[in-house]
Structure formats: C-alpha cells, structure tokens
Design an enzyme around this catalytic site. Sequence first.
Site, PDB file in Angstrom:
ATOM      1  CG  ASN A  57      -0.567  -7.140  -1.317  1.00 17.53           C
ATOM      2  OD1 ASN A  57      -1.146  -7.769  -2.203  1.00 17.53           O
ATOM      3  ND2 ASN A  57      -1.023  -7.066  -0.069  1.00 17.53           N
ATOM      4  CG  ASP A  83     -12.376  -9.414   2.288  1.00 18.68           C
ATOM      5  OD1 ASP A  83     -12.378  -8.424   1.534  1.00 18.68           O
ATOM      6  OD2 ASP A  83     -11.789  -9.408   3.396  1.00 18.68           O
ATOM      7  CG  HIS A  87      -9.697  -6.083   1.060  1.00 13.28           C
ATOM      8  ND1 HIS A  87      -9.851  -7.247   1.787  1.00 13.28           N
ATOM      9  CD2 HIS A  87      -8.383  -5.752   1.167  1.00 13.28           C
ATOM     10  CE1 HIS A  87      -8.689  -7.596   2.315  1.00 13.28           C
ATOM     11  NE2 HIS A  87      -7.777  -6.711   1.951  1.00 13.28           N
ATOM     12  CD  GLU A 136      -2.811  -1.324   2.369  1.00 15.65           C
ATOM     13  OE1 GLU A 136      -2.790  -0.432   3.231  1.00 15.65           O
ATOM     14  OE2 GLU A 136      -3.520  -2.346   2.475  1.00 15.65           O
ATOM     15  CD  GLU A 177      -4.417  -8.206   1.870  1.00 17.79           C
ATOM     16  OE1 GLU A 177      -5.298  -7.580   2.474  1.00 17.79           O
ATOM     17  OE2 GLU A 177      -3.224  -7.868   1.876  1.00 17.79           O
TER      18      GLU A 177
HETATM   19  O1  LIG Z   1      -6.633  -8.744  11.634  1.00 20.33           O
HETATM   20  C1  LIG Z   1      -6.584  -7.656  10.753  1.00 20.33           C
HETATM   21  C2  LIG Z   1      -5.935  -8.066   9.452  1.00 20.33           C
HETATM   22  O2  LIG Z   1      -6.741  -9.017   8.775  1.00 20.33           O
HETATM   23  C3  LIG Z   1      -5.794  -6.838   8.564  1.00 20.33           C
HETATM   24  O3  LIG Z   1      -5.112  -7.199   7.396  1.00 20.33           O
HETATM   25  C4  LIG Z   1      -5.044  -6.157   6.424  1.00 20.33           C
HETATM   26  C5  LIG Z   1      -6.352  -5.990   5.694  1.00 20.33           C
HETATM   27  O4  LIG Z   1      -6.179  -5.587   4.334  1.00 20.33           O
HETATM   28  C6  LIG Z   1      -5.065  -4.823   3.957  1.00 20.33           C
HETATM   29  O5  LIG Z   1      -5.159  -3.471   4.300  1.00 20.33           O
HETATM   30  C7  LIG Z   1      -6.416  -2.841   4.173  1.00 20.33           C
HETATM   31  C8  LIG Z   1      -6.929  -2.888   2.749  1.00 20.33           C
HETATM   32  O6  LIG Z   1      -8.166  -2.242   2.669  1.00 20.33           O
HETATM   33  C9  LIG Z   1      -8.153  -0.859   3.074  1.00 20.33           C
HETATM   34  O7  LIG Z   1      -9.441  -0.379   2.970  1.00 20.33           O
HETATM   35  C10 LIG Z   1      -9.900  -0.184   1.642  1.00 20.33           C
HETATM   36  C11 LIG Z   1     -10.395   1.247   1.488  1.00 20.33           C
HETATM   37  O8  LIG Z   1     -10.900   1.394   0.165  1.00 20.33           O
HETATM   38  C12 LIG Z   1     -11.991   0.538  -0.123  1.00 20.33           C
HETATM   39  O9  LIG Z   1     -12.444   0.844  -1.431  1.00 20.33           O
HETATM   40  C13 LIG Z   1     -11.550  -0.918  -0.060  1.00 20.33           C
HETATM   41  O10 LIG Z   1     -12.644  -1.764  -0.304  1.00 20.33           O
HETATM   42  C14 LIG Z   1     -10.977  -1.185   1.330  1.00 20.33           C
HETATM   43  O11 LIG Z   1     -10.445  -2.495   1.377  1.00 20.33           O
HETATM   44  C15 LIG Z   1      -7.672  -0.737   4.496  1.00 20.33           C
HETATM   45  O12 LIG Z   1      -7.584   0.639   4.844  1.00 20.33           O
HETATM   46  C16 LIG Z   1      -6.312  -1.410   4.646  1.00 20.33           C
HETATM   47  O13 LIG Z   1      -5.895  -1.396   6.005  1.00 20.33           O
HETATM   48  C17 LIG Z   1      -3.755  -5.301   4.528  1.00 20.33           C
HETATM   49  O14 LIG Z   1      -2.863  -5.651   3.468  1.00 20.33           O
HETATM   50  C18 LIG Z   1      -3.927  -6.466   5.477  1.00 20.33           C
HETATM   51  O15 LIG Z   1      -2.714  -6.679   6.172  1.00 20.33           O
HETATM   52  O16 LIG Z   1      -5.044  -5.844   9.239  1.00 20.33           O
HETATM   53  C19 LIG Z   1      -5.634  -5.383  10.454  1.00 20.33           C
HETATM   54  C20 LIG Z   1      -5.789  -6.550  11.416  1.00 20.33           C
HETATM   55  O17 LIG Z   1      -6.466  -6.118  12.586  1.00 20.33           O
END
Ligand SMILES: O[C@@H]1[C@@H](O)[C@H](O[C@@H]2CO[C@@H](O[C@@H]3CO[C@@H](O[C@@H]4CO[C@@H](O)[C@H](O)[C@H]4O)[C@H](O)[C@H]3O)[C@H](O)[C@H]2O)OC[C@H]1O
Length: 428
Positions: A197, A265, A233, A156, A263
């Site tokens: 990533n 979901d 996501h 990111e 990732e």
């Molecule tokens: O236990 C959890 C872990 O599972 C968690 O893992 C991270 C989750 O995803 C990755 O970082 C996030 C990716 O999505 C971003 O939000 C997006 C905002 O834009 C939207 O359009 C989109 O749909 C969203 O997904 C988050 O802001 C990011 O943090 C990261 O690679 C994983 O490591 O990490 C937190 C733990 O508590």
Amino acid sequence: MIATAFTVLLAAAGIAASPFHRRAADGLNTRAVAAGKEYFGTGTDNHELTDMAYVTALSNTADFGQITVGNSMKWDTIEPSRGTFSYTNGDVIASLAAKNGQKLRCHTLVWYNQLPNWVSNGGFDNVTLISIMKNHITNEVTHYKGKCFHWDVVNEALNEDGTYRTNVFYNTIGPAYIPIAFATAAAADPGAKLYYNDYNIESAGAKSTGAQNIVKSIKAYGAKIDGVGFQSHFIVGSTPSQSAQTSNLNAFVALGVEVAITELDIRTTTPATTSAVTQQAKDYASTVGACKAVSKCVGITIWDFTDKYSWIPSTFSGQGAALPWDENLVKKAEVYNAILNAWGTAPSNGSSATSAVAVTTSSAAAATSKVAVVTSVASSATPTATSAASSGTVAKYQQCGGLSYTGATTCESGSTCTKYNDYYSQCV
Ligand SMILES: O[C@@H]1[C@@H](O)[C@H](O[C@@H]2CO[C@@H](O[C@@H]3CO[C@@H](O[C@@H]4CO[C@@H](O)[C@H](O)[C@H]4O)[C@H](O)[C@H]3O)[C@H](O)[C@H]2O)OC[C@H]1O
C-alpha cells in the site's frame, strides 16, 4: 399471499427488505457491487464509535460494504512494548464489521510511521529485527485470522523517486524485509489477501515503477502478494486523470495482482468554494471511473466518510472538506451523487429507500531511479561478520544463494556467497 401480507407489514414498519422480496437499498456500495466490484468502503477509528449518528451511517451497508481500520491495528497500538500485544481497539472494529456483515480491511503490519520507539530506535541487529518483525506479524495476523479479508502488509516503503525509503527495517535488514514480511503474513493466514500500500503511485512515474518493482521482487522471492493499494490522497483540481489512473492500474494488473483504491480523499482549501466542490465531484468520479474500468480493481475505500473525522485538517494546515459527508454528517449531494452515478445506474431490483441526494447549493457552500530489484542493500545493513568486498567494481553486497529473488545465484569473481541467516545472504 402470505408473502405479500408480510411485505405490507414490513413496509408499514419502514423495513424495505423481506425474505420474500429482498431488495438492496441503493447506495455507494450497492452501486459498486452492481458494477462488479467487491465493495465500496470507508476507513474508521475507535474514538468515532461513541457518536451514534456516525455509527448508524457507518453501518449502512448500502453505502459501505467494507470497513478499514484507520489506526488501531498499527504497530504502536498492537505491540507498544516488546512482546506485549493489545488487541482491544482492533477487536472493537472487527466486531462491528462482523455484526454489520461488512468486509474488514486490516491496516497495517509494517510501516515506518506510528512505530514505537522500542522498534525504531532499538538498535537491533539484522537477525534480531527480522525475528521481531516476524513475531509481530505472526502474532497479529494469527489473532485476526479469518477476519481480515485484506491485509496491508507493508505500507509506504518508497521515496518519491521510487527508491527504497530508509527506515529501521530497510536500514537494518535491507530490501529483503518486504518479501520476508509478506511470506510471514501468508504463513499466518493463508486466506487473507496481502497488499502493498502506498501514496503517489496512482499514475505512471518513478514511484509507480518502484511499486511495480516491489511486486516483482516479492514474487521473485517466492512469497505471495495478492494486491496493491493506491491510497489516493488527492487534491481538488490536481488529481490524475481517469485515463492516467486506468492505465496505471492496468500496469499493476499486468504483473498478476489485483488492485484497490484504499484511502481515497480529495482535499481543498477550506472553507470549500462552490466551484471547488463541483471540481471535487468530478475528481471523485474520475477515480471511480478508473476503478470501474479495470476488472481487477476490486473496490474503493474512502479515508473516513465525513469531514467531522477526517485526518486532513490536522495534517495539512488550511486543507480539508475532503470527503462526501460534511462535518454534520450530511451527504454533500453533488459529491455523493457523482460517486453514485460514476458506478452506473441503480440495479433494477434496487429499492428507492436510499438513493441520490437532492443537490442544494447550501450543502456545497457549508462546508529514475527505479527500485533495483534487490541487487544491493544499504551499507548500514551490512553484517559485520565479514569484511570488505574484493573489488570496488563488484556489487559488494549482491544477493546470492538463499534468496532467489534476484536471480543472482552466483557471486562475481573475487567474492563468495556468505549466508547470515535463513533470509539474508550476500556476496562478500
Ligand atoms: O488518524 C490518522 C490516520 O487517519 C492516518 O492514517 C494514515 C493516512 O494516510 C497514510 O499515510 C499518509 C499518506 O499521505 C502522506 O502524505 C502525502 C504526501 O504527498 C502528497 O502528495 C499526498 O497527497 C499526501 O497524502 C502522509 O505523509 C502519510 O502519513 C497512511 O497509510 C494512513 O495510515 O494516520 C495518522 C492518524 O493520526
């Protein structure tokens, strides 16, 4: 004759495979492999591993040929204070994957989030932070050398408009932190595949273009990058179309890297409606179809497999039900079968021990600015050794010798190349 008798005995004991008649049970991973992919996998986390029903499902290699470490290889876990490394939790997951014969995706070395305060607010200068970052990467990658088949080296690094995200690494080191991180990881484990990533890069647009420019800049620097991970996501009903995902993946492949969905979901408002689950099944199938269509898409990882342990509800209020298994570890038949079938039919030697799940209505109801290719750095990254540039029109901090990834090897009139360390030099 002996083999037949042996097989009968094993069958009586409920064991599907024998050394004489090896049959892979049908499942998400089996189908992915039959479609030419390296794996179908899932994220996991340590606190989930005391749940034996969960571990049993996680360890089923018919569904999961790969495990990604969800949290315990992040900087805040691995090096919570400077020079103190803690591998206990990461080792547990690495050992489980090895015991199960599953590939291990390792996540993640350099990320602005889940970064300890001593790094993000340490006030380090350029040279010191490069040293800290290199030491972290070298120590961690060396510890897991030979165990991680993929590393998410940088996670990111981009804003939504494709510009570099400001974080302590960018602000202090400049965009060079990315190729430096990749070069350092490659030196520590030449056998691991190294990934950039990110999220919201799954279809064409400014952020995807920015990620493509990161690939180009790492290669131009002379460092190794093997792949790009698309977090994916998604949200039910607004995921990119299969064709949009396919053409976007191909744009990256054209740069000479492999790609992976890392990732996946697909969240919805909870409780999920029947129609949302039907749409979710289609959305999962779109992403599988896109990966299937791109030969260099090596596999798909879902971000944990059960709603019981999904990160979504704690991050996106009122959202969830994002995964193919429900909170009771029961497969959601419609979603599971959509993924299964999107990979294609079961391999002809596939056992019927595990396969498609009967659909029940109750299971459903229960639940540019493009990145400049490194021609400038933030002013906060400016070394203080020399003073201002000669002219306001000249790229004040244009990279010059020492870093070859811009092609800007000579400085414009009125400025000279000043080298600050092995990685960082500018026209000033
Ligand atoms: O236990 C959890 C872990 O599972 C968690 O893992 C991270 C989750 O995803 C990755 O970082 C996030 C990716 O999505 C971003 O939000 C997006 C905002 O834009 C939207 O359009 C989109 O749909 C969203 O997904 C988050 O802001 C990011 O943090 C990261 O690679 C994983 O490591 O990490 C937190 C733990 O508590």
